[in-house]
Design a protein around this motif. Structure first.
Motif, short mmCIF file in Angstrom:
data_model
loop_
_atom_site.label_atom_id
_atom_site.label_comp_id
_atom_site.label_asym_id
_atom_site.label_seq_id
_atom_site.Cartn_x
_atom_site.Cartn_y
_atom_site.Cartn_z
N PHE A 35 1.02 -1.62 -0.01
CA PHE A 35 0.39 -0.32 -0.08
C PHE A 35 0.34 1.27 0.43
CE2 PHE A 35 -2.64 3.44 2.79
CZ PHE A 35 -3.36 3.58 1.78
N ALA A 36 2.01 1.24 1.13
CA ALA A 36 2.66 2.38 0.61
C ALA A 36 3.16 2.53 -0.15
CB ALA A 36 3.47 2.21 2.55
N LEU A 37 4.01 1.89 -1.08
CA LEU A 37 4.66 1.63 -2.00
C LEU A 37 4.23 2.23 -3.63
CD1 LEU A 37 7.34 1.31 -4.13
CD2 LEU A 37 6.07 -1.39 -4.41
N ALA A 38 2.47 2.01 -2.82
CA ALA A 38 1.45 2.16 -4.50
C ALA A 38 1.20 3.52 -4.22
CB ALA A 38 0.49 1.47 -3.70
N MET A 39 1.96 4.67 -3.43
CA MET A 39 0.70 5.53 -2.81
C MET A 39 2.70 6.11 -3.33
SD MET A 39 -2.04 6.20 -1.83
CE MET A 39 -2.44 7.58 -1.45
N SER A 40 3.65 5.85 -2.80
CA SER A 40 3.77 7.12 -3.16
C SER A 40 5.60 6.60 -4.23
CB SER A 40 5.75 6.45 -1.38
OG SER A 40 6.46 4.90 -1.35
N GLY A 41 5.95 5.17 -4.26
CA GLY A 41 5.83 5.36 -5.47
C GLY A 41 7.70 4.74 -5.56
N GLU A 42 7.96 4.51 -4.36
CA GLU A 42 9.96 4.54 -4.05
C GLU A 42 9.59 3.43 -2.91
OE1 GLU A 42 13.73 5.32 -4.59
OE2 GLU A 42 11.67 6.75 -5.62
N GLN A 80 -5.18 2.99 7.83
CA GLN A 80 -6.14 4.01 7.65
C GLN A 80 -4.57 4.94 8.42
OE1 GLN A 80 -8.39 6.49 7.24
NE2 GLN A 80 -7.06 7.92 7.72
N ILE A 81 -3.99 4.10 9.34
CA ILE A 81 -2.67 4.50 10.31
C ILE A 81 -1.70 4.64 8.83
CG2 ILE A 81 -1.00 4.37 11.15
CD1 ILE A 81 -2.58 2.52 13.01
N ALA A 82 -1.38 4.00 8.19
CA ALA A 82 -0.36 3.95 7.37
C ALA A 82 -0.72 5.72 5.48
CB ALA A 82 -0.51 2.76 6.34
N LEU A 83 -2.31 5.65 5.77
CA LEU A 83 -2.78 6.61 4.97
C LEU A 83 -2.70 7.84 5.63
CD1 LEU A 83 -3.74 7.86 2.38
CD2 LEU A 83 -5.88 7.11 3.17
N ASN A 84 -2.22 8.09 6.76
CA ASN A 84 -2.11 9.31 7.73
C ASN A 84 -0.98 9.70 8.30
OD1 ASN A 84 -4.87 9.13 8.19
ND2 ASN A 84 -5.19 8.53 9.93
N VAL A 85 0.28 8.35 8.29
CA VAL A 85 1.66 8.52 7.55
C VAL A 85 1.89 8.72 6.69
CG1 VAL A 85 3.72 7.37 7.90
CG2 VAL A 85 1.82 6.83 9.55
N PHE A 86 1.52 8.06 5.63
CA PHE A 86 1.71 8.87 4.04
C PHE A 86 1.91 10.55 4.31
CE2 PHE A 86 0.39 10.06 -0.27
CZ PHE A 86 1.06 9.81 -1.13
N ARG A 87 -0.16 10.82 4.34
CA ARG A 87 -0.30 11.98 4.32
C ARG A 87 0.29 13.33 5.20
NH1 ARG A 87 -6.91 11.32 5.00
NH2 ARG A 87 -6.82 11.00 2.27
N MET A 100 6.65 4.75 -9.23
CA MET A 100 6.59 3.54 -9.43
C MET A 100 7.42 2.46 -10.49
SD MET A 100 3.92 1.30 -7.86
CE MET A 100 1.65 1.83 -9.02
N GLU A 101 8.07 2.26 -9.46
CA GLU A 101 9.02 1.24 -11.18
C GLU A 101 8.62 0.03 -11.26
OE1 GLU A 101 12.61 2.57 -12.95
OE2 GLU A 101 12.21 4.12 -12.41
N PRO A 102 7.62 -0.84 -10.90
CA PRO A 102 7.45 -2.04 -10.46
C PRO A 102 8.22 -3.24 -11.11
CG PRO A 102 5.64 -1.81 -12.40
CD PRO A 102 6.38 -0.19 -12.05
N HIS A 136 -6.52 12.52 -2.81
CA HIS A 136 -8.03 11.21 -3.22
C HIS A 136 -9.05 10.28 -4.09
CE1 HIS A 136 -9.80 14.98 -5.42
NE2 HIS A 136 -10.43 14.16 -5.98
N GLN A 137 -8.52 10.59 -5.37
CA GLN A 137 -8.65 9.87 -6.65
C GLN A 137 -7.15 8.67 -6.17
OE1 GLN A 137 -9.28 11.58 -10.18
NE2 GLN A 137 -10.97 12.84 -9.66
N ARG A 138 -6.75 8.56 -6.18
CA ARG A 138 -5.16 8.10 -6.01
C ARG A 138 -5.21 7.39 -4.84
NH1 ARG A 138 -0.34 10.83 -5.43
NH2 ARG A 138 -0.52 10.95 -3.69
N ALA A 139 -6.14 7.36 -4.26
CA ALA A 139 -6.04 6.45 -2.80
C ALA A 139 -6.39 5.50 -2.57
CB ALA A 139 -6.19 7.67 -1.20
N ALA A 140 -7.81 5.91 -3.60
CA ALA A 140 -9.50 5.51 -3.30
C ALA A 140 -9.24 4.30 -4.87
CB ALA A 140 -10.39 6.27 -3.87
N VAL A 141 -8.53 4.61 -5.64
CA VAL A 141 -8.02 3.33 -6.41
C VAL A 141 -7.04 2.13 -6.71
CG1 VAL A 141 -6.63 3.44 -8.99
CG2 VAL A 141 -8.39 5.03 -8.77
N VAL A 142 -6.08 3.25 -5.62
CA VAL A 142 -5.13 2.09 -4.85
C VAL A 142 -5.71 1.09 -3.96
CG1 VAL A 142 -2.92 1.59 -3.57
CG2 VAL A 142 -2.82 3.72 -5.76
#
Length: 187
Positions: A35-42, A80-87, A100-102, A136-142
């Motif tokens: 989840f964190a990788l999908a949100m940050s890409g790194e 939810q905790i991970a999303l808050n940490v990311f934000r 991200m480069e899968p 908001h769209q990225r989080a929902a899509v991921v």
């Protein structure tokens, strides 16, 4: 993650925080990292977000009464905790938003090197497109398309009405399709 397994984990956490926490980390570490990788890409940032997620979870669990621990829906709570940490990291700008480069598994039966390069390029382009979506769209899509959560789970996780989540997923996917234009099917 099944609710039955979550119930076992919350019971274990309530009975013995140290042992239960270790079990919870084993069960959820890969999901939190993905989840964190999908949100940050790194990858390095994703590791930090995942670690910080578990650190914050442990701190919270130490303070929670036993009955609250037993009522937790661990999957949604940890996301939810991970999303808050990311934000928080994005707000502090300590986290770079990099596409991200899968990594693609290379099988012996795969097409030649040209096809692999084109496929990697297409995945990089798709990752760039996803990282360009509003948060908001990225989080929902991921959460919906990458993590495989139901709309109801995503809604609970993001603390939004289910209709809003469906709209954000729909709009995010539409934006990806529009921006992708000539991007052919990946994978």
């Amino acid at each position: 993650m099944g609710s039955e397994r979550d119930a076992e984990l919350t019971d274990e956490l309530a009975a013995d925080l140290a042992a239960g926490f270790e079990s919870m980390v084993r069960v959820y570490q890969h999901r939190m990292y993905a989840f964190a990788l999908a949100m940050s890409g790194e990858p390095a940032d994703a590791e930090e977000v995942a670690q910080d997620t578990f650190l914050r979870a442990h701190t919270a669990l130490r303070r929670y009464p036993v009955d609250r621990v037993r009522q937790l829906k661990l999957n949604a709570w940890l996301h939810q905790i991970a999303l808050n940490v990311f934000r928080n990291r994005v707000r502090r700008r300590s986290l770079r938003l990099v596409p991200m480069e899968p990594e693609l598994p290379v099988a012996d039966t795969s097409p030649g090197p040209e096809a692999r390069v084109l496929s990697r390029a297409a995945l990089r382009e798709l990752a760039n497109l996803v990282s360009g979506l509003p948060e908001h769209q990225r989080a929902a899509v991921v959460l919906r398309c990458v993590q495989g959560m139901t709309y109801a789970e995503v809604a609970a996780h993001l603390e939004q009405p289910e209709g809003t989540v469906k709209s954000n997923v729909h709009r995010g996917l539409q934006a990806l399709r529009r921006r992708a234009g000539g991007l052919s099917e990946v994978g």
